[in-house]
Write a protein that holds these residues in place. Structure first.
Motif, short mmCIF file in Angstrom:
data_model
loop_
_atom_site.label_atom_id
_atom_site.label_comp_id
_atom_site.label_asym_id
_atom_site.label_seq_id
_atom_site.Cartn_x
_atom_site.Cartn_y
_atom_site.Cartn_z
N GLU A 140 0.82 -1.21 0.00
CA GLU A 140 0.00 0.00 0.00
C GLU A 140 0.85 1.27 0.00
OE1 GLU A 140 -2.27 -0.70 3.54
OE2 GLU A 140 -3.71 -2.01 2.52
N SER A 141 2.14 1.14 0.28
CA SER A 141 3.03 2.29 0.42
C SER A 141 3.97 2.47 -0.77
CB SER A 141 3.87 2.15 1.69
OG SER A 141 3.05 2.02 2.82
N GLN A 142 3.70 1.78 -1.87
CA GLN A 142 4.64 1.82 -2.99
C GLN A 142 4.84 3.23 -3.55
OE1 GLN A 142 3.39 -0.10 -6.65
NE2 GLN A 142 1.27 -0.11 -5.95
N VAL A 143 3.80 4.05 -3.56
CA VAL A 143 3.95 5.43 -4.06
C VAL A 143 4.88 6.21 -3.14
CG1 VAL A 143 2.73 7.60 -4.49
CG2 VAL A 143 1.75 5.44 -5.29
N MET A 144 4.72 6.05 -1.82
CA MET A 144 5.58 6.73 -0.86
C MET A 144 7.04 6.30 -1.04
SD MET A 144 5.76 6.37 3.31
CE MET A 144 6.51 4.75 3.17
N VAL A 145 7.28 5.01 -1.22
CA VAL A 145 8.64 4.50 -1.40
C VAL A 145 9.24 5.09 -2.68
CG1 VAL A 145 10.04 2.44 -1.83
CG2 VAL A 145 8.21 2.37 -0.13
N HIS A 146 8.47 5.04 -3.75
CA HIS A 146 8.96 5.55 -5.04
C HIS A 146 9.26 7.04 -4.95
CE1 HIS A 146 9.18 6.35 -9.32
NE2 HIS A 146 9.36 5.05 -9.49
N GLU A 147 8.36 7.81 -4.35
CA GLU A 147 8.58 9.25 -4.22
C GLU A 147 9.77 9.57 -3.33
OE1 GLU A 147 4.83 10.84 -2.91
OE2 GLU A 147 4.00 10.81 -4.95
N GLY A 148 9.94 8.81 -2.25
CA GLY A 148 11.06 9.04 -1.35
C GLY A 148 12.40 8.82 -2.04
N PHE A 149 12.53 7.69 -2.73
CA PHE A 149 13.78 7.41 -3.43
C PHE A 149 13.98 8.37 -4.59
CE2 PHE A 149 14.09 3.51 -1.06
CZ PHE A 149 15.46 3.25 -1.04
N SER A 150 12.93 8.68 -5.33
CA SER A 150 13.07 9.61 -6.46
C SER A 150 13.53 10.98 -5.99
CB SER A 150 11.74 9.73 -7.21
OG SER A 150 11.43 8.50 -7.82
N GLY A 151 12.98 11.47 -4.88
CA GLY A 151 13.40 12.75 -4.33
C GLY A 151 14.86 12.72 -3.89
N THR A 152 15.27 11.63 -3.28
CA THR A 152 16.65 11.48 -2.84
C THR A 152 17.58 11.42 -4.05
OG1 THR A 152 16.00 10.40 -0.79
CG2 THR A 152 18.23 9.98 -1.55
N PHE A 153 17.17 10.72 -5.10
CA PHE A 153 18.01 10.64 -6.31
C PHE A 153 18.09 11.99 -7.00
CE2 PHE A 153 17.05 5.82 -6.76
CZ PHE A 153 17.88 5.57 -5.68
N ASN A 154 17.03 12.80 -6.92
CA ASN A 154 17.10 14.16 -7.47
C ASN A 154 18.14 14.98 -6.71
OD1 ASN A 154 15.15 13.69 -9.42
ND2 ASN A 154 13.48 14.44 -8.16
N GLN A 155 18.22 14.77 -5.40
CA GLN A 155 19.24 15.47 -4.61
C GLN A 155 20.64 15.02 -5.01
OE1 GLN A 155 16.68 16.41 -0.63
NE2 GLN A 155 18.40 15.08 -0.39
N LEU A 156 20.79 13.72 -5.29
CA LEU A 156 22.08 13.23 -5.76
C LEU A 156 22.42 13.87 -7.10
CD1 LEU A 156 24.62 11.52 -5.77
CD2 LEU A 156 23.23 9.58 -6.55
N GLU A 157 21.45 13.99 -7.98
CA GLU A 157 21.67 14.62 -9.28
C GLU A 157 22.18 16.05 -9.09
OE1 GLU A 157 18.76 15.68 -12.89
OE2 GLU A 157 18.74 13.59 -12.24
N ASP A 158 21.55 16.80 -8.19
CA ASP A 158 22.00 18.18 -7.90
C ASP A 158 23.42 18.18 -7.34
OD1 ASP A 158 19.53 19.13 -8.73
OD2 ASP A 158 18.76 19.42 -6.68
N TYR A 159 23.70 17.28 -6.41
CA TYR A 159 25.03 17.18 -5.81
C TYR A 159 26.08 16.86 -6.88
CZ TYR A 159 28.94 15.28 -3.16
OH TYR A 159 30.20 15.01 -2.67
N LEU A 160 25.79 15.89 -7.74
CA LEU A 160 26.74 15.51 -8.78
C LEU A 160 27.01 16.65 -9.74
CD1 LEU A 160 25.52 11.88 -9.54
CD2 LEU A 160 27.66 12.55 -8.41
N SER A 161 25.98 17.43 -10.07
CA SER A 161 26.17 18.55 -10.99
C SER A 161 27.14 19.58 -10.38
CB SER A 161 24.85 19.20 -11.37
OG SER A 161 24.30 19.90 -10.28
N LYS A 162 27.13 19.73 -9.06
CA LYS A 162 28.06 20.65 -8.39
C LYS A 162 29.45 20.03 -8.31
CE LYS A 162 24.30 22.52 -5.68
NZ LYS A 162 23.51 22.28 -4.50
#
Length: 165
Positions: A140-162
Protein backbone atom coordinates in the motif's frame (compact mmCIF):
# COMPACT_ATOMS: atom_id res chain seq x y z
CA UNK A 1 0.20 -8.10 -3.76
CA UNK A 2 3.15 -5.84 -4.57
CA UNK A 3 6.28 -7.25 -2.99
CA UNK A 4 8.90 -4.86 -4.37
CA UNK A 5 9.31 -1.36 -5.74
CA UNK A 6 11.72 -0.56 -8.58
CA UNK A 7 13.05 2.96 -9.11
CA UNK A 8 15.30 3.87 -12.06
CA UNK A 9 17.20 7.14 -12.45
CA UNK A 10 19.85 8.18 -14.97
CA UNK A 11 22.65 10.51 -13.88
CA UNK A 12 24.93 12.59 -16.09
CA UNK A 13 28.03 11.19 -14.36
CA UNK A 14 30.32 8.18 -14.59
CA UNK A 15 29.39 4.94 -12.90
CA UNK A 16 32.46 5.20 -10.66
CA UNK A 17 31.40 8.62 -9.34
CA UNK A 18 27.78 7.60 -8.78
CA UNK A 19 28.92 4.41 -7.02
CA UNK A 20 31.34 6.37 -4.81
CA UNK A 21 28.50 8.75 -3.94
CA UNK A 22 26.73 5.78 -2.34
CA UNK A 23 29.77 4.20 -0.69
CA UNK A 24 31.86 7.06 0.66
CA UNK A 25 30.65 9.03 3.65
CA UNK A 26 32.11 12.33 2.43
CA UNK A 27 29.77 12.13 -0.57
CA UNK A 28 26.74 10.44 0.97
CA UNK A 29 26.33 12.94 3.80
CA UNK A 30 25.89 15.74 1.24
CA UNK A 31 22.80 14.41 -0.49
CA UNK A 32 21.18 11.40 1.22
CA UNK A 33 17.75 11.65 2.82
CA UNK A 34 14.76 13.95 2.53
CA UNK A 35 15.36 17.49 1.31
CA UNK A 36 15.81 20.12 4.04
CA UNK A 37 16.44 17.50 6.76
CA UNK A 38 19.59 17.52 8.87
CA UNK A 39 21.70 14.42 8.52
CA UNK A 40 24.32 12.96 10.88
CA UNK A 41 26.54 9.94 10.20
CA UNK A 42 27.19 7.91 13.35
CA UNK A 43 29.00 5.01 11.65
CA UNK A 44 30.10 4.39 8.08
CA UNK A 45 31.77 1.10 7.12
CA UNK A 46 31.11 0.47 3.43
CA UNK A 47 31.97 -3.20 2.88
CA UNK A 48 30.12 -6.52 3.07
CA UNK A 49 29.15 -6.95 6.73
CA UNK A 50 29.76 -3.25 7.33
CA UNK A 51 27.27 -0.81 8.84
CA UNK A 52 26.03 2.62 7.87
CA UNK A 53 24.15 4.15 10.84
CA UNK A 54 22.76 7.65 10.65
CA UNK A 55 20.14 10.02 11.96
CA UNK A 56 17.93 12.34 9.99
CA UNK A 57 15.80 15.09 11.40
CA UNK A 58 13.11 17.26 9.81
CA UNK A 59 13.02 20.90 10.86
CA UNK A 60 9.65 20.39 12.55
CA UNK A 61 9.87 16.84 13.87
CA UNK A 62 11.70 14.20 15.85
CA UNK A 63 14.99 12.61 14.91
CA UNK A 64 14.83 9.24 13.12
CA UNK A 65 17.67 6.74 13.18
CA UNK A 66 18.30 4.32 10.31
CA UNK A 67 20.82 1.52 9.95
CA UNK A 68 22.06 -0.32 6.87
CA UNK A 69 23.96 -3.60 6.97
CA UNK A 70 25.79 -4.25 3.72
CA UNK A 71 25.29 -7.75 2.32
CA UNK A 72 27.15 -7.33 -0.96
CA UNK A 73 29.30 -4.69 -2.61
CA UNK A 74 30.72 -5.17 -6.10
CA UNK A 75 32.61 -2.03 -7.13
CA UNK A 76 31.27 -0.19 -9.17
CA UNK A 77 28.35 -2.44 -10.20
CA UNK A 78 26.13 -3.34 -7.29
CA UNK A 79 25.32 -2.67 -3.64
CA UNK A 80 22.92 -4.82 -1.60
CA UNK A 81 21.97 -3.85 1.92
CA UNK A 82 19.35 -4.52 4.55
CA UNK A 83 17.89 -1.39 6.12
CA UNK A 84 15.79 -0.76 9.17
CA UNK A 85 14.75 2.00 11.51
CA UNK A 86 16.76 1.93 14.69
CA UNK A 87 17.39 3.68 17.94
CA UNK A 88 20.54 5.67 18.61
CA UNK A 89 22.34 2.45 19.60
CA UNK A 90 21.42 0.69 16.34
CA UNK A 91 18.72 -1.62 17.74
CA UNK A 92 15.77 -2.32 15.42
CA UNK A 93 12.64 -0.28 16.15
CA UNK A 94 9.31 0.14 14.38
CA UNK A 95 9.08 2.81 11.69
CA UNK A 96 7.92 6.09 13.24
CA UNK A 97 5.39 6.68 10.46
CA UNK A 98 3.66 3.25 10.49
CA UNK A 99 3.91 0.48 13.08
CA UNK A 100 3.11 -2.10 10.37
CA UNK A 101 6.01 -1.10 8.10
CA UNK A 102 8.36 -4.10 7.57
CA UNK A 103 11.03 -4.25 10.25
CA UNK A 104 13.66 -4.80 7.55
CA UNK A 105 13.84 -4.07 3.84
CA UNK A 106 16.28 -5.47 1.32
CA UNK A 107 17.69 -2.85 -1.06
CA UNK A 108 19.52 -3.73 -4.27
CA UNK A 109 21.26 -0.96 -6.22
CA UNK A 110 22.61 -1.71 -9.70
CA UNK A 111 24.79 0.79 -11.58
CA UNK A 112 25.17 0.63 -15.39
CA UNK A 113 27.02 3.12 -17.56
CA UNK A 114 26.35 4.07 -21.14
CA UNK A 115 28.06 6.97 -22.89
CA UNK A 116 29.29 8.59 -19.68
CA UNK A 117 25.84 8.48 -18.06
CA UNK A 118 24.91 6.10 -15.28
CA UNK A 119 21.56 4.41 -14.82
CA UNK A 120 20.84 3.40 -11.26
CA UNK A 121 18.18 0.79 -10.64
CA UNK A 122 17.03 0.45 -7.03
CA UNK A 123 14.84 -2.44 -5.96
CA UNK A 124 13.32 -2.24 -2.48
CA UNK A 125 11.52 -5.21 -0.96
CA UNK A 126 10.45 -6.37 2.50
CA UNK A 127 12.87 -8.86 4.05
CA UNK A 128 11.91 -12.53 3.95
CA UNK A 129 10.88 -12.32 7.63
CA UNK A 130 8.07 -9.81 6.91
CA UNK A 131 4.63 -10.66 8.28
CA UNK A 132 1.49 -10.68 6.14
CA UNK A 133 0.47 -7.31 7.65
CA UNK A 134 3.91 -5.82 6.91
CA UNK A 135 3.72 -7.06 3.30
CA UNK A 136 0.27 -5.48 2.95
CA UNK A 137 1.52 -2.16 4.37
CA UNK A 138 4.52 -2.19 2.05
CA UNK A 139 2.29 -2.88 -0.96
CA UNK A 140 0.00 0.00 0.00
CA UNK A 141 3.03 2.29 0.42
CA UNK A 142 4.64 1.82 -2.99
CA UNK A 143 3.95 5.43 -4.06
CA UNK A 144 5.58 6.73 -0.86
CA UNK A 145 8.64 4.50 -1.40
CA UNK A 146 8.96 5.55 -5.04
CA UNK A 147 8.58 9.25 -4.22
CA UNK A 148 11.06 9.04 -1.35
CA UNK A 149 13.78 7.41 -3.43
CA UNK A 150 13.07 9.61 -6.46
CA UNK A 151 13.40 12.75 -4.33
CA UNK A 152 16.65 11.48 -2.84
CA UNK A 153 18.01 10.64 -6.31
CA UNK A 154 17.10 14.16 -7.47
CA UNK A 155 19.24 15.47 -4.61
CA UNK A 156 22.08 13.23 -5.76
CA UNK A 157 21.67 14.62 -9.28
CA UNK A 158 22.00 18.18 -7.90
CA UNK A 159 25.03 17.18 -5.81
CA UNK A 160 26.74 15.51 -8.78
CA UNK A 161 26.17 18.55 -10.99
CA UNK A 162 28.06 20.65 -8.39
CA UNK A 163 30.80 18.03 -7.95
CA UNK A 164 31.44 17.89 -11.70
CA UNK A 165 31.96 21.66 -12.07
Amino acid sequence: MITQVEITHTFNATRELVFRSFTESEHLQNWWGPKEWTFHVAKADFRPGGVFHYSQNPADGDVMWVKFIYNEMITPERVVYTSYFSDEDGNIVRAPFNENWPLETLNTLTFTENGGKTTLTAIVAPAASATEEELKTFGESQVMVHEGFSGTFNQLEDYLSKELK
